[in-house]
Motif scaffolding. Structure first.
Motif, PDB file in Angstrom:
ATOM      1  N   PRO A 189     -34.651 -43.000 -27.604  1.00 13.49           N
ATOM      2  CA  PRO A 189     -35.867 -42.346 -27.116  1.00 13.49           C
ATOM      3  C   PRO A 189     -35.546 -41.398 -25.967  1.00 13.49           C
ATOM      4  CG  PRO A 189     -35.753 -44.632 -26.373  1.00 13.49           C
ATOM      5  CD  PRO A 189     -34.650 -44.453 -27.355  1.00 13.49           C
ATOM      6  N   PRO A 190     -36.443 -40.476 -25.642  1.00 19.14           N
ATOM      7  CA  PRO A 190     -36.138 -39.440 -24.639  1.00 19.14           C
ATOM      8  C   PRO A 190     -35.711 -39.975 -23.274  1.00 19.14           C
ATOM      9  CG  PRO A 190     -38.102 -38.853 -25.868  1.00 19.14           C
ATOM     10  CD  PRO A 190     -37.750 -40.243 -26.288  1.00 19.14           C
ATOM     11  N   GLN A 191     -36.143 -41.186 -22.898  1.00 21.60           N
ATOM     12  CA  GLN A 191     -35.814 -41.680 -21.562  1.00 21.60           C
ATOM     13  C   GLN A 191     -34.332 -42.010 -21.380  1.00 21.60           C
ATOM     14  OE1 GLN A 191     -38.148 -42.967 -23.578  1.00 21.60           O
ATOM     15  NE2 GLN A 191     -38.217 -45.225 -23.517  1.00 21.60           N
ATOM     16  N   ILE A 192     -33.562 -42.073 -22.457  1.00 25.08           N
ATOM     17  CA  ILE A 192     -32.112 -42.324 -22.295  1.00 25.08           C
ATOM     18  C   ILE A 192     -31.360 -41.020 -22.033  1.00 25.08           C
ATOM     19  CG2 ILE A 192     -32.293 -44.240 -23.927  1.00 25.08           C
ATOM     20  CD1 ILE A 192     -30.395 -42.468 -25.765  1.00 25.08           C
ATOM     21  N   PHE A 193     -32.087 -39.908 -21.981  1.00 25.97           N
ATOM     22  CA  PHE A 193     -31.442 -38.594 -21.855  1.00 25.97           C
ATOM     23  C   PHE A 193     -30.644 -38.488 -20.553  1.00 25.97           C
ATOM     24  CE2 PHE A 193     -32.164 -34.003 -20.482  1.00 25.97           C
ATOM     25  CZ  PHE A 193     -31.033 -33.551 -21.134  1.00 25.97           C
ATOM     26  N   GLN A 194     -29.338 -38.363 -20.691  1.00 29.54           N
ATOM     27  CA  GLN A 194     -28.424 -38.084 -19.587  1.00 29.54           C
ATOM     28  C   GLN A 194     -27.335 -37.171 -20.136  1.00 29.54           C
ATOM     29  OE1 GLN A 194     -28.655 -38.953 -16.447  1.00 29.54           O
ATOM     30  NE2 GLN A 194     -30.435 -40.318 -16.635  1.00 29.54           N
ATOM     31  N   GLN A 195     -27.021 -36.104 -19.409  1.00 28.51           N
ATOM     32  CA  GLN A 195     -26.025 -35.184 -19.943  1.00 28.51           C
ATOM     33  C   GLN A 195     -24.635 -35.797 -19.984  1.00 28.51           C
ATOM     34  OE1 GLN A 195     -26.350 -31.425 -17.992  1.00 28.51           O
ATOM     35  NE2 GLN A 195     -28.392 -31.037 -18.799  1.00 28.51           N
ATOM     36  N   HIS A 196     -24.386 -36.835 -19.161  1.00 30.44           N
ATOM     37  CA  HIS A 196     -23.069 -37.469 -19.266  1.00 30.44           C
ATOM     38  C   HIS A 196     -22.923 -38.280 -20.541  1.00 30.44           C
ATOM     39  CE1 HIS A 196     -25.246 -40.647 -16.748  1.00 30.44           C
ATOM     40  NE2 HIS A 196     -24.975 -41.258 -17.874  1.00 30.44           N
ATOM     41  N   ASN A 197     -24.011 -38.392 -21.330  1.00 29.73           N
ATOM     42  CA  ASN A 197     -23.875 -38.993 -22.664  1.00 29.73           C
ATOM     43  C   ASN A 197     -22.870 -38.206 -23.509  1.00 29.73           C
ATOM     44  OD1 ASN A 197     -25.764 -40.880 -21.960  1.00 29.73           O
ATOM     45  ND2 ASN A 197     -27.448 -39.979 -23.140  1.00 29.73           N
ATOM     46  N   VAL A 198     -22.820 -36.879 -23.276  1.00 28.85           N
ATOM     47  CA  VAL A 198     -21.858 -36.051 -24.001  1.00 28.85           C
ATOM     48  C   VAL A 198     -20.437 -36.463 -23.645  1.00 28.85           C
ATOM     49  CG1 VAL A 198     -20.994 -33.710 -24.363  1.00 28.85           C
ATOM     50  CG2 VAL A 198     -23.442 -34.109 -24.173  1.00 28.85           C
ATOM     51  N   ALA A 199     -20.187 -36.714 -22.361  1.00 28.80           N
ATOM     52  CA  ALA A 199     -18.856 -37.152 -21.943  1.00 28.80           C
ATOM     53  C   ALA A 199     -18.495 -38.487 -22.588  1.00 28.80           C
ATOM     54  CB  ALA A 199     -18.790 -37.252 -20.423  1.00 28.80           C
ATOM     55  N   LEU A 200     -19.495 -39.372 -22.709  1.00 29.02           N
ATOM     56  CA  LEU A 200     -19.242 -40.682 -23.315  1.00 29.02           C
ATOM     57  C   LEU A 200     -18.836 -40.549 -24.779  1.00 29.02           C
ATOM     58  CD1 LEU A 200     -19.292 -43.765 -23.283  1.00 29.02           C
ATOM     59  CD2 LEU A 200     -21.754 -43.659 -23.756  1.00 29.02           C
ATOM     60  N   VAL A 201     -19.601 -39.767 -25.560  1.00 31.46           N
ATOM     61  CA  VAL A 201     -19.271 -39.645 -26.981  1.00 31.46           C
ATOM     62  C   VAL A 201     -17.985 -38.840 -27.177  1.00 31.46           C
ATOM     63  CG1 VAL A 201     -21.612 -39.974 -27.843  1.00 31.46           C
ATOM     64  CG2 VAL A 201     -20.853 -37.675 -27.219  1.00 31.46           C
ATOM     65  N   LEU A 202     -17.716 -37.900 -26.254  1.00 24.68           N
ATOM     66  CA  LEU A 202     -16.474 -37.140 -26.343  1.00 24.68           C
ATOM     67  C   LEU A 202     -15.281 -38.071 -26.127  1.00 24.68           C
ATOM     68  CD1 LEU A 202     -15.277 -34.328 -26.741  1.00 24.68           C
ATOM     69  CD2 LEU A 202     -15.434 -33.980 -24.277  1.00 24.68           C
ATOM     70  N   ALA A 203     -15.384 -38.980 -25.141  1.00 28.67           N
ATOM     71  CA  ALA A 203     -14.317 -39.952 -24.909  1.00 28.67           C
ATOM     72  C   ALA A 203     -14.150 -40.875 -26.114  1.00 28.67           C
ATOM     73  CB  ALA A 203     -14.612 -40.764 -23.654  1.00 28.67           C
ATOM     74  N   MET A 204     -15.271 -41.260 -26.727  1.00 29.54           N
ATOM     75  CA  MET A 204     -15.200 -42.118 -27.920  1.00 29.54           C
ATOM     76  C   MET A 204     -14.534 -41.383 -29.077  1.00 29.54           C
ATOM     77  SD  MET A 204     -18.557 -44.469 -28.232  1.00 29.54           S
ATOM     78  CE  MET A 204     -17.698 -45.254 -29.567  1.00 29.54           C
ATOM     79  N   ALA A 205     -14.877 -40.104 -29.237  1.00 28.71           N
ATOM     80  CA  ALA A 205     -14.265 -39.322 -30.313  1.00 28.71           C
ATOM     81  C   ALA A 205     -12.758 -39.245 -30.134  1.00 28.71           C
ATOM     82  CB  ALA A 205     -14.869 -37.921 -30.358  1.00 28.71           C
ATOM     83  N   ARG A 206     -12.302 -39.026 -28.882  1.00 26.08           N
ATOM     84  CA  ARG A 206     -10.857 -38.978 -28.627  1.00 26.08           C
ATOM     85  C   ARG A 206     -10.224 -40.334 -28.928  1.00 26.08           C
ATOM     86  NH1 ARG A 206     -12.644 -34.525 -27.833  1.00 26.08           N
ATOM     87  NH2 ARG A 206     -12.565 -34.792 -30.089  1.00 26.08           N
ATOM     88  N   GLU A 207     -10.907 -41.422 -28.566  1.00 25.36           N
ATOM     89  CA  GLU A 207     -10.376 -42.757 -28.834  1.00 25.36           C
ATOM     90  C   GLU A 207     -10.247 -42.993 -30.340  1.00 25.36           C
ATOM     91  OE1 GLU A 207     -11.451 -47.424 -27.768  1.00 25.36           O
ATOM     92  OE2 GLU A 207     -12.415 -45.786 -26.670  1.00 25.36           O
ATOM     93  N   ILE A 208     -11.228 -42.547 -31.095  1.00 26.31           N
ATOM     94  CA  ILE A 208     -11.186 -42.690 -32.557  1.00 26.31           C
ATOM     95  C   ILE A 208     -10.045 -41.859 -33.132  1.00 26.31           C
ATOM     96  CG2 ILE A 208     -12.449 -42.220 -34.696  1.00 26.31           C
ATOM     97  CD1 ILE A 208     -15.045 -42.828 -33.080  1.00 26.31           C
ATOM     98  N   GLU A 209      -9.857 -40.648 -32.611  1.00 22.87           N
ATOM     99  CA  GLU A 209      -8.762 -39.792 -33.082  1.00 22.87           C
ATOM    100  C   GLU A 209      -7.405 -40.444 -32.817  1.00 22.87           C
ATOM    101  OE1 GLU A 209     -11.132 -35.555 -32.350  1.00 22.87           O
ATOM    102  OE2 GLU A 209      -9.504 -36.166 -31.035  1.00 22.87           O
TER     103      GLU A 209
END
Length: 655
Positions: A189-209
């Protein structure tokens, strides 16, 4: 990317309404929509996406979903560890974590059960299709379309039915081809909106790679071992090894002309379609016209077909030199000899293949191995295989520079940046390595306070000189080297986890000499030939028993120690034969309680190098102190943690 305070839901909603009604968001010359969102809105409209639909499409055929998940089994397995680790933290955060394939179809989803249930209403669930051409602007499809991480919040979504959600996604790249093969997405939902969410998923993507790269490396090693243990490996010189998807894993014995004219044979290239559907008669027809196969052998692991060896016709048909694996040309404008990496053991061949693959994929590489294994040769190999023959090669030893100066050494400094600075400032190693390769040796010794700056330089592909605020773009391939276990250093707080993931997209493990079998004998003859030429004398002859001793020794100093031992023979031997009796005491007795393993023998030059001296001193003190490691550390003048680390490095047991 604006901060949260710059986002206005009212303004964005009005802009969206104007766009879907008129095709433009301009109102009195003011546009309050991010450029990447507006570009996606335009694509969505051009694709004919209906902005008023309530939800995305869902694949309803359970068999289709099953097959799609099976096709992406490697991706799902690589993501499983990261997903499992984060799952407990998502429940209270009212958030779900999503894995989508290369077509935007969701193949896994975990997180808060209530949010998962709400997601089903818009088909934000397994089987949901979130490609941009289906549902317009969103955190999965837009990432796939642009190949860049992105967040899409509320009314930034093109379709009205999903505007009560916020999402952040990052692309997952194939470690071989760097093609986008999936997306990891954080939604709620909109209340979880934080721009550092991008950093989190980017770190996860690197971990998956990283997990994907480890998977492929393990499979490649197994296939190589299966091939090298077969009779076929010795019967053919020119070989290309492909995995079950038809991608080249390894090649050897091909003449330069073939390689130049058939780039399809490059390591990592998809040479053939999936092999399961091809017969042995089909495969030769699909090869490049200038490459002809004279034989094919399918390879199995645990009874399952996993790849194939293609035996190619090579016009040269010249016998290969024993132990020769690959050669490294002298660097441009550097007066140096050609380098030869000697080794034909499976682990060495695997490491060499990974280095060649790393040169083709624009990724950061971590080379790990014990002291003396030759890590720097693999950095040079990667540099030698870069497409640009004139690419600079800039080595930096992080352990040899004081913590006060390493920042200025890497990034350079401006005029007057600090006391003692050269007038006019100085260019740093990053700028010197632009369009080439920067090799950071002993990366584990980099001060923790400097590591964020290195991470920023790698992420932003730009640096700032010390004392200067001018941004300077750099295009640098990074190769880092260490003999430390960086994961342990992370747990001890000495190394940043995010930097580790950034520098280890591909990890090359250089095997210690004791694990390389007959490579020891090949290296003996290789170094003997070098020193015979240097001393202008005939090559020394080694008896069979002497070679057995050399091969059976544990070599704590690795290849460097072996080289020193062979060089010493050429310096002290007056005749031309090395027998078992000529072996240094540490090799003759293999450190097992030798009476001659004394300080006098060590200081008299009977050990291979400093590592051998240190290892011998530790072993001797352990014996003298009856295994009391507290006393051993006190006698040697080092701390117990340092003693444990050195015992692990030299494979020394307490008793």
């Amino acid at each position: 990317m604006p901060d949260n305070s710059s986002y206005s839901e009212t303004d964005t909603r009005h802009a969206w309404e104007r766009f879907v009604s008129s095709g433009t968001v301009v109102d009195d010359g003011h546009v309050n929509v991010r450029e990447e969102i507006l570009d996606s809105w335009k694509r969505s409209m051009e694709l004919g996406v209906d902005a008023c639909i309530p939800a995305s499409r869902k694949i309803v055929d359970e068999n289709q979903i099953f097959l799609r998940r099976e096709r992406n089994a490697a991706l799902r397995m690589a993501a499983s560890s990261a997903f499992k680790r984060l799952e407990p933290h998502l429940v209270e955060a009212k958030t779900i974590l999503i894995l989508a394939d290369d077509q935007g179809v969701i193949i896994d989803a975990i997180g808060d059960e209530h949010v998962l249930d709400e997601g089903q209403e818009i088909h934000l669930e397994i089987g949901g299709d979130w490609n941009e051409n289906m549902i317009g602007t969103n955190g999965i499809g837009t990432v796939l379309r642009t190949g860049k991480p992105a967040y899409v919040h509320a009314s930034e979504h093109f379709v009205e039915g999903v505007q009560s959600w916020t999402c952040a996604g990052a692309p997952i790249h194939d470690p071989l081809t760097q093609m986008v093969i999936g997306v990891v997405d954080l939604s709620g939902p909109p209340q979880i909106f934080q721009q550092h969410n991008v950093a989190l998923v980017l770190a996860m993507a690197r971990e998956i790679e990283i997990a994907l790269a480890e998977q492929k490396q393990a499979e490649r090693t197994q296939l190589l071992e299966a091939f090298l243990m077969s009779d076929y490996s010795r019967a053919h010189d020119s070989v290309v090894l492909v995995d079950q998807t038809g991608r080249v894993l390894f090649r050897r014995g091909l003449e330069d002309g073939v390689l130049r004219s058939a780039r399809e044979l490059s390591v990592g290239h998809k040479l053939l379609p999936k092999l399961e559907g091809l017969s042995d008669q089909d495969i030769p027809k699909l090869l490049p016209l200038n490459v002809e196969a004279e034989g094919i052998e399918r390879l199995k692991l645990e009874g399952v077909f996993r790849g194939a060896a293609l035996f190619l016709k090579d016009k040269r048909k010249l016998p290969r030199q024993t132990g020769e694996t690959c050669k490294i040309k002298p660097r441009a404008n550097v007066a140096e000899e050609q380098i030869q990496i000697v080794g034909s053991s499976p682990k060495m061949i695997d490491a060499i293949g990974l280095a060649e693959r790393a040169a083709m994929a624009n990724v950061s590489v971590l080379i790990h191995g014990e002291t003396g294994v030759g890590k720097e040769l693999f950095a040079r190999l990667i540099h030698d295989r870069l497409p640009n023959d004139k690419a600079p090669y800039v080595p930096v030893n992080c352990a040899a520079i004081s913590s006060d100066l390493i920042g200025a050494e890497l990034f350079g400094y401006a005029d007057g940046a600090f006391t003692g600075a050269t007038r006019g400032g100085r260019v740093g190693k990053f700028e010197l390595a632009n369009k080439g390769l920067l090799c950071l040796d002993e990366i584990g010794d980099m001060p923790i306070e400097l590591q964020p700056y290195l991470l920023r330089a790698l992420e932003q592909r730009a640096i700032y000189r010390v004392g200067d605020n001018q941004r300077r773009p750099v295009d640098v391939r990074l190769v880092a080297m260490t003999n430390r276990d960086l994961r342990t250093e992370i747990e001890n707080g000495n190394f940043r986890r995010d930097l580790f993931y950034r520098i280890s997209v591909m990890t090359i493990e250089v095997p210690p000499l004791r694990e390389r079998g007959n490579d020891v004998v090949d290296l003996v003859h290789h170094f003997s030939a070098i020193f015979a030429a240097e001393t202008n004398r005939p090559p020394i002859i080694f008896t069979d028993k002497a070679l057995e001793k050399l091969k059976g020794y544990k070599w704590p100093g690795n290849v460097r120690e072996l080289r020193n031992v062979i060089q010493r023979f050429y310096l002290v031997k007056t005749d031309n034969v090395v027998t078992e009796r000529d072996m240094p005491p540490e090799i003759l007795e293999d450190y097992e309680g030798s009476d001659v393993d004394s300080l006098e023998h060590i200081l008299g030059g009977n050990s291979g190098d400093l590592e051998s001296i240190e290892a011998s001193a530790i072993r001797r003190t352990i014996i003298a102190e009856n295994g009391n490691l507290t006393r051993v550390a006190a006698v040697l003048g080092i701390s117990r943690p340092t003693l444990y680390r050195k015992m692990k490095r030299y494979h020394i047991r307490k008793t």
